[in-house]
Design a protein around this motif. Structure first.
Motif, PDB file in Angstrom:
ATOM      1  N   VAL A 170       0.835  -1.219   0.000  1.00  0.00           N
ATOM      2  CA  VAL A 170       0.000   0.000   0.000  1.00  0.00           C
ATOM      3  C   VAL A 170       0.863   1.260   0.000  1.00  0.00           C
ATOM      4  CG1 VAL A 170      -1.735   1.308   1.276  1.00  0.00           C
ATOM      5  CG2 VAL A 170      -1.866  -1.181   1.186  1.00  0.00           C
ATOM      6  N   SER A 171       1.901   1.253   0.836  1.00  0.00           N
ATOM      7  CA  SER A 171       2.743   2.443   0.981  1.00  0.00           C
ATOM      8  C   SER A 171       4.212   2.043   1.120  1.00  0.00           C
ATOM      9  CB  SER A 171       2.302   3.253   2.212  1.00  0.00           C
ATOM     10  OG  SER A 171       3.187   4.324   2.450  1.00  0.00           O
ATOM     11  N   PRO A 172       4.928   2.013   0.008  1.00  0.00           N
ATOM     12  CA  PRO A 172       6.362   1.715   0.083  1.00  0.00           C
ATOM     13  C   PRO A 172       7.107   2.701   0.980  1.00  0.00           C
ATOM     14  CG  PRO A 172       5.577   1.616  -2.184  1.00  0.00           C
ATOM     15  CD  PRO A 172       4.479   2.194  -1.378  1.00  0.00           C
ATOM     16  N   PHE A 173       6.594   3.903   1.043  1.00  0.00           N
ATOM     17  CA  PHE A 173       7.229   4.932   1.865  1.00  0.00           C
ATOM     18  C   PHE A 173       7.192   4.552   3.346  1.00  0.00           C
ATOM     19  CE2 PHE A 173       6.993   9.259   3.900  1.00  0.00           C
ATOM     20  CZ  PHE A 173       8.308   9.603   3.629  1.00  0.00           C
ATOM     21  N   THR A 174       6.044   4.094   3.815  1.00  0.00           N
ATOM     22  CA  THR A 174       5.936   3.667   5.218  1.00  0.00           C
ATOM     23  C   THR A 174       6.773   2.422   5.471  1.00  0.00           C
ATOM     24  OG1 THR A 174       3.691   4.589   5.312  1.00  0.00           O
ATOM     25  CG2 THR A 174       4.295   3.025   7.039  1.00  0.00           C
ATOM     26  N   ARG A 175       6.785   1.503   4.497  1.00  0.00           N
ATOM     27  CA  ARG A 175       7.578   0.288   4.656  1.00  0.00           C
ATOM     28  C   ARG A 175       9.059   0.604   4.817  1.00  0.00           C
ATOM     29  NH1 ARG A 175      10.757  -3.136   1.970  1.00  0.00           N
ATOM     30  NH2 ARG A 175      10.504  -5.389   2.335  1.00  0.00           N
ATOM     31  N   SER A 176       9.526   1.663   4.132  1.00  0.00           N
ATOM     32  CA  SER A 176      10.947   1.999   4.219  1.00  0.00           C
ATOM     33  C   SER A 176      11.358   2.357   5.642  1.00  0.00           C
ATOM     34  CB  SER A 176      11.257   3.163   3.270  1.00  0.00           C
ATOM     35  OG  SER A 176      10.627   4.356   3.709  1.00  0.00           O
ATOM     36  N   TYR A 177      10.408   2.814   6.457  1.00  0.00           N
ATOM     37  CA  TYR A 177      10.704   3.077   7.866  1.00  0.00           C
ATOM     38  C   TYR A 177      10.570   1.807   8.699  1.00  0.00           C
ATOM     39  CZ  TYR A 177      10.611   8.109   6.991  1.00  0.00           C
ATOM     40  OH  TYR A 177      10.891   9.366   6.546  1.00  0.00           O
ATOM     41  N   LEU A 178       9.562   0.982   8.368  1.00  0.00           N
ATOM     42  CA  LEU A 178       9.309  -0.199   9.187  1.00  0.00           C
ATOM     43  C   LEU A 178      10.415  -1.238   9.093  1.00  0.00           C
ATOM     44  CD1 LEU A 178       5.469  -0.726   8.657  1.00  0.00           C
ATOM     45  CD2 LEU A 178       6.633   0.405  10.558  1.00  0.00           C
ATOM     46  N   VAL A 179      11.161  -1.266   7.981  1.00  0.00           N
ATOM     47  CA  VAL A 179      12.235  -2.240   7.873  1.00  0.00           C
ATOM     48  C   VAL A 179      13.364  -1.937   8.855  1.00  0.00           C
ATOM     49  CG1 VAL A 179      11.757  -2.814   5.467  1.00  0.00           C
ATOM     50  CG2 VAL A 179      13.313  -0.937   5.992  1.00  0.00           C
ATOM     51  N   ASN A 232      17.396   1.869  -3.383  1.00  0.00           N
ATOM     52  CA  ASN A 232      17.843   2.615  -4.544  1.00  0.00           C
ATOM     53  C   ASN A 232      17.450   4.075  -4.377  1.00  0.00           C
ATOM     54  OD1 ASN A 232      17.649   3.873  -7.258  1.00  0.00           O
ATOM     55  ND2 ASN A 232      18.275   1.828  -7.971  1.00  0.00           N
ATOM     56  N   LYS A 233      18.415   4.970  -4.371  1.00  0.00           N
ATOM     57  CA  LYS A 233      18.130   6.385  -4.108  1.00  0.00           C
ATOM     58  C   LYS A 233      17.214   6.984  -5.163  1.00  0.00           C
ATOM     59  CE  LYS A 233      22.358   7.430  -1.536  1.00  0.00           C
ATOM     60  NZ  LYS A 233      23.541   8.313  -1.428  1.00  0.00           N
ATOM     61  N   GLU A 234      17.414   6.625  -6.418  1.00  0.00           N
ATOM     62  CA  GLU A 234      16.582   7.202  -7.475  1.00  0.00           C
ATOM     63  C   GLU A 234      15.140   6.716  -7.380  1.00  0.00           C
ATOM     64  OE1 GLU A 234      17.592   9.576  -9.388  1.00  0.00           O
ATOM     65  OE2 GLU A 234      19.554   9.472  -8.385  1.00  0.00           O
ATOM     66  N   THR A 235      14.967   5.418  -7.085  1.00  0.00           N
ATOM     67  CA  THR A 235      13.609   4.879  -6.908  1.00  0.00           C
ATOM     68  C   THR A 235      12.916   5.537  -5.731  1.00  0.00           C
ATOM     69  OG1 THR A 235      14.381   2.766  -7.765  1.00  0.00           O
ATOM     70  CG2 THR A 235      12.275   2.766  -6.591  1.00  0.00           C
ATOM     71  N   PHE A 236      13.676   5.790  -4.673  1.00  0.00           N
ATOM     72  CA  PHE A 236      13.105   6.439  -3.494  1.00  0.00           C
ATOM     73  C   PHE A 236      12.555   7.819  -3.849  1.00  0.00           C
ATOM     74  CE2 PHE A 236      13.727   9.336   0.110  1.00  0.00           C
ATOM     75  CZ  PHE A 236      12.949   8.698   1.069  1.00  0.00           C
ATOM     76  N   LYS A 237      13.310   8.584  -4.640  1.00  0.00           N
ATOM     77  CA  LYS A 237      12.858   9.931  -5.019  1.00  0.00           C
ATOM     78  C   LYS A 237      11.593   9.901  -5.863  1.00  0.00           C
ATOM     79  CE  LYS A 237      17.497  11.985  -4.982  1.00  0.00           C
ATOM     80  NZ  LYS A 237      18.525  12.663  -5.793  1.00  0.00           N
ATOM     81  N   ASP A 238      11.388   8.792  -6.602  1.00  0.00           N
ATOM     82  CA  ASP A 238      10.226   8.697  -7.484  1.00  0.00           C
ATOM     83  C   ASP A 238       8.973   8.202  -6.782  1.00  0.00           C
ATOM     84  OD1 ASP A 238      11.774   9.552  -9.579  1.00  0.00           O
ATOM     85  OD2 ASP A 238      12.307   7.526 -10.235  1.00  0.00           O
ATOM     86  N   ASP A 239       9.080   7.885  -5.492  1.00  0.00           N
ATOM     87  CA  ASP A 239       7.914   7.414  -4.746  1.00  0.00           C
ATOM     88  C   ASP A 239       6.804   8.470  -4.780  1.00  0.00           C
ATOM     89  OD1 ASP A 239       6.233   7.201  -2.153  1.00  0.00           O
ATOM     90  OD2 ASP A 239       7.229   5.262  -2.280  1.00  0.00           O
ATOM     91  N   PRO A 240       5.551   8.079  -5.081  1.00  0.00           N
ATOM     92  CA  PRO A 240       4.448   9.074  -5.181  1.00  0.00           C
ATOM     93  C   PRO A 240       4.267   9.896  -3.908  1.00  0.00           C
ATOM     94  CG  PRO A 240       3.769   6.946  -6.060  1.00  0.00           C
ATOM     95  CD  PRO A 240       5.096   6.721  -5.432  1.00  0.00           C
ATOM     96  N   LEU A 241       4.432   9.277  -2.744  1.00  0.00           N
ATOM     97  CA  LEU A 241       4.261  10.024  -1.496  1.00  0.00           C
ATOM     98  C   LEU A 241       5.341  11.073  -1.315  1.00  0.00           C
ATOM     99  CD1 LEU A 241       3.155   7.238   1.000  1.00  0.00           C
ATOM    100  CD2 LEU A 241       1.796   9.138   0.145  1.00  0.00           C
ATOM    101  N   ILE A 242       6.583  10.704  -1.707  1.00  0.00           N
ATOM    102  CA  ILE A 242       7.674  11.683  -1.630  1.00  0.00           C
ATOM    103  C   ILE A 242       7.391  12.854  -2.553  1.00  0.00           C
ATOM    104  CG2 ILE A 242      10.128  12.049  -2.079  1.00  0.00           C
ATOM    105  CD1 ILE A 242       9.634  10.505   0.429  1.00  0.00           C
ATOM    106  N   GLN A 243       6.947  12.550  -3.791  1.00  0.00           N
ATOM    107  CA  GLN A 243       6.648  13.619  -4.745  1.00  0.00           C
ATOM    108  C   GLN A 243       5.521  14.517  -4.239  1.00  0.00           C
ATOM    109  OE1 GLN A 243       8.369  14.281  -7.515  1.00  0.00           O
ATOM    110  NE2 GLN A 243       9.782  12.610  -6.987  1.00  0.00           N
ATOM    111  N   LYS A 244       4.505  13.900  -3.605  1.00  0.00           N
ATOM    112  CA  LYS A 244       3.390  14.688  -3.074  1.00  0.00           C
ATOM    113  C   LYS A 244       3.856  15.596  -1.938  1.00  0.00           C
ATOM    114  CE  LYS A 244      -0.997  15.737  -2.807  1.00  0.00           C
ATOM    115  NZ  LYS A 244      -1.664  16.474  -3.886  1.00  0.00           N
ATOM    116  N   ALA A 245       4.736  15.055  -1.067  1.00  0.00           N
ATOM    117  CA  ALA A 245       5.252  15.861   0.037  1.00  0.00           C
ATOM    118  C   ALA A 245       6.058  17.043  -0.479  1.00  0.00           C
ATOM    119  CB  ALA A 245       6.109  14.989   0.955  1.00  0.00           C
ATOM    120  N   LEU A 246       6.861  16.804  -1.513  1.00  0.00           N
ATOM    121  CA  LEU A 246       7.651  17.903  -2.093  1.00  0.00           C
ATOM    122  C   LEU A 246       6.737  18.968  -2.699  1.00  0.00           C
ATOM    123  CD1 LEU A 246      10.480  15.842  -3.857  1.00  0.00           C
ATOM    124  CD2 LEU A 246      10.647  17.141  -1.734  1.00  0.00           C
ATOM    125  N   GLU A 247       5.636  18.512  -3.308  1.00  0.00           N
ATOM    126  CA  GLU A 247       4.701  19.465  -3.924  1.00  0.00           C
ATOM    127  C   GLU A 247       3.990  20.310  -2.873  1.00  0.00           C
ATOM    128  OE1 GLU A 247       0.506  19.329  -6.453  1.00  0.00           O
ATOM    129  OE2 GLU A 247       1.768  17.535  -6.327  1.00  0.00           O
TER     130      GLU A 247
END
Length: 568
Positions: free
Chosen positions: A443-452, A542-557
């Protein structure tokens, strides 16, 4: 004889005829009986509630033959002169058009002279707040120490504009809005005398539209008789006022409480298309929810309410649909809309949005309730930790699939045998954690990146405690929020553990805290390397994949930001 409007034809002529102002008429009656008559009186209140009428009746009591007395003879010549407005000793002055200092100076001069044929010279000044400051100041001395034969009676709809120096020299009486039931009863009596048939619903609609003013109600009845003849129905009244029918108000409130969005929007659309006053609709809706809240809080005490039989039935039915907190939140939404209504370009859209917000508000949870739950959870976790700390050092750990070397940790054992019940899970905690992280990641790769970077500490009494190593304690502030709590609770429910709570803490990770979740290729092996080193090696990043995460892009916007540095 020329036609006389109902408001004048049925104007009260004695204190006993005045409707809904007993607190004023009884005080004045007692003052006359005890001969405690002041020199200045101020009658305040909304329009059409009887201010000037009471002043005139009081003047009749004071200047009637053989007075002062309350039970004067209606055929007394002095009383009739006052009724017809031709009494030399009772002067009615319009404060709006005689508001200059010159008019007040003239009044000061004339009040020195004795009354012509009565006991008192009485000045009734209507809308006294319209007098200028200079006129008020010119009146001060005379008002404080008038001749014994002079009485002042002031009437105003805005007492806040009257100078405090004037207020302090008067006995003040505040007239209240007349209750709907009393207006309805009085109009029914007038209709009977006028030989007009009018149903109860129509009378109630007139009383609602009058907003506590008897004169407005009587004027409306007069107009309806001219329009409808000798038979008046509710539809005629609703059409004249632009009011919604009581059944429509109850239907709309029912839809809001039941969460029926389509029904609520359909009703609003019908009312708007039929030309109903949307501002008045919002006021009626607000008043209904206020009645519902009072009905619920008072456990059905109708003495606090002004409601019809149909409304009582609706209140009994709807009180079970919402809690007191829900009704309070709905009232806050409606009150906010009422303040914004005067400035909005589209009242219909505002009311539609308000209906949706009210439906959402009925299920919302107050911040106080959330904090209370958190404190309870915190207290439960503290007592559990204290119990664990008191357990013997030899308390065995539950068996795990892979042998694990002993390791110092600030996290408590998952389940101390003999002290706390085993967690109600189908597999061990590590397996559940693996499933949960994978489910969240979908559902949210962004949240998973913290849970690992986290580890499960315990799962007891439906509370999952998740720990972060001291190295990753900065993740706590990023992951511990309502959105992630809801996401984790939802995924736990899908895994068979409903109604669970989540708690994040700082805790060192046990060596086997993250089996298959972070190292699928080595599911049966456990590294002896430090936790942070092991996680870095097993989690692909992967740093580039991380930047392309939709949640990251939304936060930047949203925050108009940019990524400066990415750390795994």
């Amino acid at each position: 004889m020329s036609y006389q409007v109902i408001a004048r034809k049925y104007r009260p002529q004695r204190f006993a005829d005045v409707v809904g102002q007993e607190h004023v008429t009884q005080t004045l009656t007692n003052a006359i009986a005890q001969k405690r008559i002041a020199h200045a009186y101020l009658f305040c209140g909304p329009r059409g509630t009887g201010k000037t009428t009471i002043a005139r009746i009081f003047a009749k009591c004071l200047n009637c033959t053989g007075g002062p007395k309350v039970d004067f003879d209606a055929n007394d010549s002095r009383v009739q002169e006052i009724t017809e407005g031709r009494a030399l000793d009772v002067l009615e002055i319009d404060g709006a058009s005689n508001n200059g200092v010159e008019q007040v100076r003239e009044l000061r001069e004339t009040c020195k002279y004795a009354p012509a044929n009565s006991q008192f010279k009485i000045y009734i000044i209507d809308e006294v707040h319209m007098l200028s400051t200079a006129a008020f100041n010119a009146l001060l001395k005379t008002l404080e120490e008038p001749p014994a034969h002079v009485k002042f009676m002031f009437a105003t709809t805005d007492p806040e504009k009257v100078l405090p120096t004037i207020l302090s020299r008067c006995q003040r009486f505040d007239l209240r809005r007349i209750p709907t039931a009393l207006i309805t009863k009085h109009l029914a009596e007038i209709a009977k005398k006028e030989n007009v048939k009018i149903d109860e619903a129509a009378l109630l609609a007139i009383a609602r539209g009058a907003d506590g003013g008897m004169r407005d109600a009587e004027s409306t009845l007069d107009q309806l008789i001219s329009f409808c003849g000798d038979k008046i129905e509710e539809a005629d009244v609703l059409s004249m006022f632009g009011l919604a029918a009581q059944s429509q108000i109850l239907g709309l409130s029912q839809a809001i409480l039941a969460g029926e969005i389509q029904t609520a929007l359909t009703l609003l659309n019908e009312l708007a298309q039929n030309g109903k006053d949307l501002g008045r609709l919002l006021t009626d809706l607000l008043n209904h929810f206020r009645n519902l809240l009072l009905f619920q809080v008072s456990r059905g005490d109708l003495n606090l309410l002004e409601v019809s039989e149909a409304e009582i039935a609706a209140l009994n039915e709807q009180t079970a649909l919402a809690s007191t907190g829900s009704l309070t939140r709905i009232l806050e939404v409606l009150t906010d809309a009422e303040l914004r209504l005067r400035d909005t370009a589209s009242k219909k859209i505002l009311l539609e949005v308000t209906a949706l917000k009210a439906i959402e508000a009925r299920n919302a949870i107050s911040l106080d309730a959330v904090l209370k739950q958190l404190n309870q959870l915190r207290g439960g976790a503290t007592s559990a930790s204290a119990t664990i700390a008191a357990a013997p050092a030899s308390t065995p750990r539950p068996a795990t699939k892979t042998p694990v070397a002993p390791q110092e940790t600030t996290a408590a054992p998952v389940v101390p045998v003999g002290l706390i019940e085993p967690p109600p899970v189908s597999a061990d905690l590590a397996t559940l954690w693996t499933q949960l992280v994978e489910a969240v990641g979908r559902v949210s790769p962004f949240t998973r990146s913290y849970l690992v970077d986290a580890n499960p500490v315990s799962f007891e009494k439906n509370v999952l405690v998740i720990g972060f190593d001291p190295e990753f304690e900065d993740h706590l502030g990023l992951v511990d929020n309502a959105r992630n709590h809801t996401l984790l609770q939802t995924k736990l429910a899908e895994l068979g553990h409903a109604n669970c709570q989540i708690k994040f803490i700082k805790a060192e990770a046990p060596i086997a805290a993250l089996p298959a979740a972070t190292a699928p290729a080595a599911a049966g092996l456990v590294s002896s390397a430090p936790a942070a080193e092991r996680k870095s090696a097993t989690v692909p990043f992967n740093k580039e994949t991380f930047k392309d995460d939709p949640l990251i892009q939304k936060a930047l916007e949203i925050f108009k930001g940019q990524i400066i540095e990415v750390r795994a």
